[in-house]
Scaffold this motif. Structure first.
Motif, PDB file in Angstrom:
ATOM      1  N   TYR A 124       0.827  -1.210   0.000  1.00  0.00           N
ATOM      2  CA  TYR A 124       0.000   0.000   0.000  1.00  0.00           C
ATOM      3  C   TYR A 124       0.861   1.261   0.000  1.00  0.00           C
ATOM      4  CZ  TYR A 124      -3.928   3.064   1.347  1.00  0.00           C
ATOM      5  OH  TYR A 124      -4.895   4.039   1.384  1.00  0.00           O
ATOM      6  N   SER A 125       1.957   1.210   0.719  1.00  0.00           N
ATOM      7  CA  SER A 125       2.855   2.363   0.751  1.00  0.00           C
ATOM      8  C   SER A 125       3.357   2.689  -0.651  1.00  0.00           C
ATOM      9  CB  SER A 125       4.041   2.095   1.683  1.00  0.00           C
ATOM     10  OG  SER A 125       4.934   3.183   1.693  1.00  0.00           O
ATOM     11  N   ARG A 126       3.732   1.663  -1.396  1.00  0.00           N
ATOM     12  CA  ARG A 126       4.214   1.885  -2.761  1.00  0.00           C
ATOM     13  C   ARG A 126       3.069   2.322  -3.680  1.00  0.00           C
ATOM     14  NH1 ARG A 126       6.907  -2.904  -1.315  1.00  0.00           N
ATOM     15  NH2 ARG A 126       5.426  -4.165  -2.509  1.00  0.00           N
ATOM     16  N   GLN A 127       1.901   1.718  -3.504  1.00  0.00           N
ATOM     17  CA  GLN A 127       0.780   2.052  -4.380  1.00  0.00           C
ATOM     18  C   GLN A 127       0.301   3.476  -4.162  1.00  0.00           C
ATOM     19  OE1 GLN A 127      -1.839  -1.133  -3.205  1.00  0.00           O
ATOM     20  NE2 GLN A 127      -1.320  -2.396  -4.984  1.00  0.00           N
ATOM     21  N   ASN A 128       0.215   3.905  -2.906  1.00  0.00           N
ATOM     22  CA  ASN A 128      -0.226   5.276  -2.643  1.00  0.00           C
ATOM     23  C   ASN A 128       0.744   6.281  -3.243  1.00  0.00           C
ATOM     24  OD1 ASN A 128      -2.039   7.210  -1.001  1.00  0.00           O
ATOM     25  ND2 ASN A 128       0.025   7.773  -0.327  1.00  0.00           N
ATOM     26  N   ALA A 129       2.031   5.995  -3.118  1.00  0.00           N
ATOM     27  CA  ALA A 129       3.025   6.896  -3.697  1.00  0.00           C
ATOM     28  C   ALA A 129       2.895   6.976  -5.209  1.00  0.00           C
ATOM     29  CB  ALA A 129       4.435   6.432  -3.306  1.00  0.00           C
ATOM     30  N   GLY A 130       2.367   5.924  -5.823  1.00  0.00           N
ATOM     31  CA  GLY A 130       2.238   5.907  -7.276  1.00  0.00           C
ATOM     32  C   GLY A 130       1.021   6.625  -7.810  1.00  0.00           C
ATOM     33  N   VAL A 131       0.042   6.957  -6.939  1.00  0.00           N
ATOM     34  CA  VAL A 131      -1.164   7.628  -7.426  1.00  0.00           C
ATOM     35  C   VAL A 131      -0.817   8.977  -8.032  1.00  0.00           C
ATOM     36  CG1 VAL A 131      -3.381   8.621  -6.758  1.00  0.00           C
ATOM     37  CG2 VAL A 131      -2.688   6.406  -5.835  1.00  0.00           C
ATOM     38  N   ALA A 132       0.125   9.684  -7.396  1.00  0.00           N
ATOM     39  CA  ALA A 132       0.521  10.981  -7.937  1.00  0.00           C
ATOM     40  C   ALA A 132       1.107  10.848  -9.336  1.00  0.00           C
ATOM     41  CB  ALA A 132       1.525  11.657  -7.006  1.00  0.00           C
ATOM     42  N   GLY A 133       1.711   9.711  -9.632  1.00  0.00           N
ATOM     43  CA  GLY A 133       2.261   9.490 -10.964  1.00  0.00           C
ATOM     44  C   GLY A 133       1.202   9.509 -12.043  1.00  0.00           C
ATOM     45  N   LEU A 134      -0.051   9.185 -11.682  1.00  0.00           N
ATOM     46  CA  LEU A 134      -1.128   9.239 -12.668  1.00  0.00           C
ATOM     47  C   LEU A 134      -1.396  10.666 -13.107  1.00  0.00           C
ATOM     48  CD1 LEU A 134      -3.593   6.660 -11.050  1.00  0.00           C
ATOM     49  CD2 LEU A 134      -2.123   6.306 -13.040  1.00  0.00           C
ATOM     50  N   LEU A 135      -1.167  11.604 -12.208  1.00  0.00           N
ATOM     51  CA  LEU A 135      -1.330  13.008 -12.593  1.00  0.00           C
ATOM     52  C   LEU A 135      -0.303  13.383 -13.649  1.00  0.00           C
ATOM     53  CD1 LEU A 135      -1.864  14.634  -9.070  1.00  0.00           C
ATOM     54  CD2 LEU A 135      -3.528  13.492 -10.548  1.00  0.00           C
ATOM     55  N   GLU A 136       0.937  12.952 -13.424  1.00  0.00           N
ATOM     56  CA  GLU A 136       1.995  13.248 -14.396  1.00  0.00           C
ATOM     57  C   GLU A 136       1.746  12.543 -15.719  1.00  0.00           C
ATOM     58  OE1 GLU A 136       4.312  15.366 -13.638  1.00  0.00           O
ATOM     59  OE2 GLU A 136       3.862  15.556 -11.497  1.00  0.00           O
ATOM     60  N   GLN A 137       1.219  11.333 -15.634  1.00  0.00           N
ATOM     61  CA  GLN A 137       1.038  10.522 -16.836  1.00  0.00           C
ATOM     62  C   GLN A 137      -0.150  10.974 -17.672  1.00  0.00           C
ATOM     63  OE1 GLN A 137       2.997   7.995 -17.776  1.00  0.00           O
ATOM     64  NE2 GLN A 137       1.821   7.329 -19.551  1.00  0.00           N
ATOM     65  N   PHE A 138      -1.246  11.329 -17.002  1.00  0.00           N
ATOM     66  CA  PHE A 138      -2.495  11.549 -17.727  1.00  0.00           C
ATOM     67  C   PHE A 138      -3.037  12.976 -17.647  1.00  0.00           C
ATOM     68  CE2 PHE A 138      -2.779   6.919 -16.823  1.00  0.00           C
ATOM     69  CZ  PHE A 138      -2.890   6.468 -18.133  1.00  0.00           C
ATOM     70  N   ILE A 139      -3.007  13.574 -16.477  1.00  0.00           N
ATOM     71  CA  ILE A 139      -3.708  14.841 -16.283  1.00  0.00           C
ATOM     72  C   ILE A 139      -2.900  16.027 -16.804  1.00  0.00           C
ATOM     73  CG2 ILE A 139      -4.813  16.367 -14.621  1.00  0.00           C
ATOM     74  CD1 ILE A 139      -6.216  13.692 -14.888  1.00  0.00           C
ATOM     75  N   ILE A 140      -1.660  16.152 -16.358  1.00  0.00           N
ATOM     76  CA  ILE A 140      -0.868  17.329 -16.696  1.00  0.00           C
ATOM     77  C   ILE A 140      -0.673  17.481 -18.210  1.00  0.00           C
ATOM     78  CG2 ILE A 140       1.421  18.379 -16.460  1.00  0.00           C
ATOM     79  CD1 ILE A 140       1.455  17.354 -13.584  1.00  0.00           C
ATOM     80  N   PRO A 141      -0.351  16.405 -18.957  1.00  0.00           N
ATOM     81  CA  PRO A 141      -0.166  16.599 -20.406  1.00  0.00           C
ATOM     82  C   PRO A 141      -1.403  17.102 -21.135  1.00  0.00           C
ATOM     83  CG  PRO A 141       0.798  14.515 -19.696  1.00  0.00           C
ATOM     84  CD  PRO A 141      -0.002  15.033 -18.542  1.00  0.00           C
ATOM     85  N   ALA A 142      -2.590  16.878 -20.563  1.00  0.00           N
ATOM     86  CA  ALA A 142      -3.835  17.281 -21.233  1.00  0.00           C
ATOM     87  C   ALA A 142      -4.472  18.508 -20.596  1.00  0.00           C
ATOM     88  CB  ALA A 142      -4.835  16.123 -21.202  1.00  0.00           C
ATOM     89  N   ALA A 143      -3.888  19.031 -19.522  1.00  0.00           N
ATOM     90  CA  ALA A 143      -4.553  20.056 -18.719  1.00  0.00           C
ATOM     91  C   ALA A 143      -4.878  21.318 -19.500  1.00  0.00           C
ATOM     92  CB  ALA A 143      -3.695  20.403 -17.505  1.00  0.00           C
ATOM     93  N   ASP A 144      -4.082  21.662 -20.506  1.00  0.00           N
ATOM     94  CA  ASP A 144      -4.312  22.883 -21.272  1.00  0.00           C
ATOM     95  C   ASP A 144      -5.609  22.851 -22.070  1.00  0.00           C
ATOM     96  OD1 ASP A 144      -2.031  24.032 -20.331  1.00  0.00           O
ATOM     97  OD2 ASP A 144      -0.800  23.542 -22.086  1.00  0.00           O
ATOM     98  N   GLN A 145      -6.268  21.695 -22.126  1.00  0.00           N
ATOM     99  CA  GLN A 145      -7.545  21.623 -22.837  1.00  0.00           C
ATOM    100  C   GLN A 145      -8.691  22.216 -22.022  1.00  0.00           C
ATOM    101  OE1 GLN A 145      -8.464  18.165 -25.211  1.00  0.00           O
ATOM    102  NE2 GLN A 145      -6.359  17.403 -25.049  1.00  0.00           N
ATOM    103  N   LEU A 146      -8.412  22.558 -20.759  1.00  0.00           N
ATOM    104  CA  LEU A 146      -9.352  23.337 -19.955  1.00  0.00           C
ATOM    105  C   LEU A 146      -8.784  24.740 -19.777  1.00  0.00           C
ATOM    106  CD1 LEU A 146     -10.536  20.877 -17.147  1.00  0.00           C
ATOM    107  CD2 LEU A 146     -11.633  21.388 -19.332  1.00  0.00           C
ATOM    108  N   GLN A 147      -9.636  25.717 -19.798  1.00  0.00           N
ATOM    109  CA  GLN A 147      -9.197  27.097 -19.694  1.00  0.00           C
ATOM    110  C   GLN A 147     -10.008  27.828 -18.614  1.00  0.00           C
ATOM    111  OE1 GLN A 147      -6.592  28.289 -21.453  1.00  0.00           O
ATOM    112  NE2 GLN A 147      -6.376  26.292 -22.473  1.00  0.00           N
ATOM    113  N   GLY A 148      -9.487  28.992 -18.213  1.00  0.00           N
ATOM    114  CA  GLY A 148     -10.211  29.858 -17.299  1.00  0.00           C
ATOM    115  C   GLY A 148     -10.486  29.210 -15.957  1.00  0.00           C
ATOM    116  N   GLU A 149     -11.739  29.358 -15.488  1.00  0.00           N
ATOM    117  CA  GLU A 149     -12.104  28.845 -14.175  1.00  0.00           C
ATOM    118  C   GLU A 149     -11.960  27.329 -14.099  1.00  0.00           C
ATOM    119  OE1 GLU A 149     -15.953  30.166 -13.074  1.00  0.00           O
ATOM    120  OE2 GLU A 149     -15.434  32.311 -13.087  1.00  0.00           O
ATOM    121  N   GLU A 150     -12.273  26.647 -15.185  1.00  0.00           N
ATOM    122  CA  GLU A 150     -12.151  25.183 -15.168  1.00  0.00           C
ATOM    123  C   GLU A 150     -10.697  24.760 -14.991  1.00  0.00           C
ATOM    124  OE1 GLU A 150     -15.905  23.505 -17.743  1.00  0.00           O
ATOM    125  OE2 GLU A 150     -14.100  24.087 -18.856  1.00  0.00           O
ATOM    126  N   ARG A 151      -9.780  25.432 -15.655  1.00  0.00           N
ATOM    127  CA  ARG A 151      -8.370  25.097 -15.487  1.00  0.00           C
ATOM    128  C   ARG A 151      -7.896  25.427 -14.067  1.00  0.00           C
ATOM    129  NH1 ARG A 151      -3.413  24.210 -18.190  1.00  0.00           N
ATOM    130  NH2 ARG A 151      -1.983  23.794 -16.453  1.00  0.00           N
TER     131      ARG A 151
END
Length: 604
Positions: free
Chosen positions: A199-226
């Motif tokens: 669990y310690s390793r898995q919890n630490a890896g959740v943040a990696g999903l942000l780097e993998q999936f969310i941040i590269p696509a984040a610019d597709q939201l603008q303004g208040e949504e971003r």
């Protein structure tokens, strides 16, 4: 697949490869009436109950719902508080009471099967909540929900990216409350040390999903949504850091639970999880006998490939245990030597898919879907453990591609790591993997199963059916003469099958018989010829799960049993392709129900 909290136990019964959109397979005329039964009053009542069950259960497990393809709840996460779990339990009991009120004997045969599947899942969920109580001692319940909440939204293009990012924002805002529920529910004294450390390793890896999936696509939201997205990510990172501190300072040092669940709970879970006609003792007896048979067959193959080779070990007609071991190991070394170059793995896997598809068509073993499986490179965060796997959309996500994901060798690996990996995943084993994962294994099975009209059966499709079919096809294709009956391919097919046999023995050995790590490693490394690194990982997996490792062997045995029963009943009229198409036409219920439908046996 792990079944965790109540609602996950009810709905997350998907196999490793799921539900592509179409196939050319058709149910035989004899089964057409069963596939479209007349709507009696009981059938109509069950249809309404099935729809309500799916609606209610998916609403209470939003993370599972997304993976399954129900997207009305993509902005929510599961409520694992005491109140949320009580609501789930009450819903399950209410659904079970309504099911009890239906005279199942008056249902169509197809609905009798679905009723049995639904009853099993409801009873399993209630048992899991009240008896197994994973919510109190298995932290993977929470890591699966936290990671799955993001991954299930972002990994597949079921909706435009901005829509998925909005849902991800809402889920990231909700995950800190889920982490707080984990801290409130988990009792460190009941949590096994391996579970806490994982669990310690898995919890630490959740943040990696942000780097993998969310941040590269984040610019597709603008303004208040971003701005809301950025705030949700920041808050989630803080919550994950705080949760990590609790895991490492409180949970891990105080984790004192026993990962072995014992015979009583194991037998109960086995009945629910596999929904098989085979008992624990029958599984153990079959697996023990099958392992001896497979080793004998491997020895015969070894004799043929070692004959006349300089320096080969002796291969007498009646070997002792040491002679059998030495001969098989020497023959396996010949197969290990046939491996792709470091930069050729992907191209070779593509080649094996072409070869396997052409072979299945040529031998007319089963109807092959018109649309081919899509080959992709395995995502980076999933590389390093296997050469390939089948990745499908949820059963309600119609029209999306099924992927056969192939992994290149990670660039940072040393030559020693590469050599060790490719000893196991040599050319012959990549052929076996392609048969298992794609053709005619998981992909083809899912393509056929997708045609069945029952949504309930699609959502609650049987893991043992799917995994058992994939294992069954390995031998079926080898028996048909794959690769011109190359003995080294047969040797690797037998070795891969021996792994499935060993899984069933290991599962019982660990959880019922109190095996030590040394006993487990002997079974895996010496008796079934697995690489030590792979066996180390399997030892951890055996601690983290129970009954799931038996899925592959039990499912395969039931598929072989069904074939033998059909051959005996139909005699000279038996046709292998027709048998396969019929078995696959039933939508992947537990294998015993497919057999009962096929052979017109009572549904029980």
């Amino acid at each position: 697949m792990r079944r965790t909290p109540l609602v996950l136990a009810l709905v997350l019964a998907l196999a490793a490869c799921g539900d592509p959109a179409s196939t050319g397979a058709a149910a035989p005329a004899a089964d057409a009436a069963a596939a479209a039964p007349a709507q009696s009053a009981a059938d109509a009542a069950f249809a309404a109950l099935s729809q309500r069950a799916l609606d209610d259960l998916l609403a209470m497990s939003p993370v599972s719902a997304t993976g399954i393809g129900e997207h009305r709840h993509d902005h929510l996460v599961d409520d694992m508080s005491a109140e949320g779990r009580a609501k789930s339990l009450a819903t399950a009991r209410s659904l079970l009471a309504d099911l009890d009120a239906i005279d199942v004997a008056t249902l169509s045969r197809e609905n009798q099967v679905d009723a049995a599947i639904l009853r099993n899942q409801l009873e399993y969920g209630i048992w899991d909540e009240e008896v197994m109580q994973r919510w109190a001692w298995d932290p993977q319940v929470y890591s699966g929900l936290a990671g799955g909440a993001i991954y299930s939204l972002m990994a597949r293009e079921f909706a435009p990216m901005p829509d998925r990012l909005r849902s991800a924002t809402a889920r990231m805002e909700a995950i800190p409350a889920l982490l707080a529920q984990a801290r409130a529910n988990l009792e460190p004294a009941r949590v096994p040390p391996t579970h806490a450390q994982t669990y310690s390793r898995q919890n630490a890896g959740v943040a990696g999903l942000l780097e993998q999936f969310i941040i590269p696509a984040a610019d597709q939201l603008q303004g208040e949504e971003r701005a809301r997205l950025d705030a949700a990510m920041a808050a989630l990172r803080t919550a994950l850091d705080e949760h990590q501190a609790w895991i490492d300072a409180t949970l891990v040092p105080n984790a004192k639970g026993d990962f072995r669940i014992g015979a009583e709970k194991y037998d109960q879970q086995l009945r629910f999880a596999l929904n098989s006609s085979l008992s624990r003792q029958e599984i153990r007896d079959r697996a023990t006998a099958e392992l001896a048979r497979v080793r004998d067959e491997m020895y015969l193959v070894a004799r043929s490939v070692l004959a006349g080779r300089e320096g080969a070990p002796p291969t007498p007609d009646t070997p002792d245990a040491d002679q059998q071991q030495a001969a098989i190991e020497a023959a396996l070394e010949l197969a290990y030597a046939e491996r792709p170059a470091r930069d050729e793995v992907v191209d070779f896997a593509r080649h094996t898919l072409e070869v396997a598809t052409a072979f299945v068509r040529e031998k007319d073993l089963v109807t092959v879907p018109d649309a081919p499986v899509q080959i992709i490179l395995m995502p980076e965060f999933q590389r390093g453990f296997s050469v390939a796997y089948c990745d499908s959309p949820g059963p309600l996500d119609k029209g999306l591609d099924t992927y056969y994901a192939i992994s290149p060798i990670p660039e940072e690996w040393t030559q020693e790591q590469v050599d060790s990996f490719l000893r196991e995943y040599n050319k012959f084993l990549i052929h076996v993997l392609t048969i298992h994962e794609a053709m005619p294994g998981h992909y083809l099975e899912g393509a056929h199963s997708a045609n069945h009209p029952s949504v309930l059966r699609a959502v609650l499709r049987s893991g043992p059916f799917a995994e058992g079919w994939a294992v069954y096809t390995e031998r079926m294709v080898a028996d048909a003469g794959y690769l011109d009956n190359d003995p080294l391919f047969r040797l690797m097919q037998l070795k891969f099958y021996a792994r499935a046999v060993a899984n069933a023995i290991l599962d019982q050995g660990v959880h019922v018989e109190g095996w030590t790590k040394e006993q487990a490693m002997d079974l895996m490394v010496r008796q079934t010829f697995q690489q030590a690194s792979e066996a180390e990982g399997k030892w951890v997996r055996a601690q983290l799960s129970s009954t799931q490792l038996a899925t592959y062997f039990v499912g395969a045995q039931e598929h072989f049993d069904a074939r033998r029963a059909a051959e005996a009943k139909w005699g000279a009229a038996f046709d292998l392709k027709d048998f396969h198409d019929r078995m696959l036409s039933y939508g992947a219920p537990p294998v015993r129900y497919a057999r009962q439908l096929l052979l017109d046996e009572p549904i029980e």
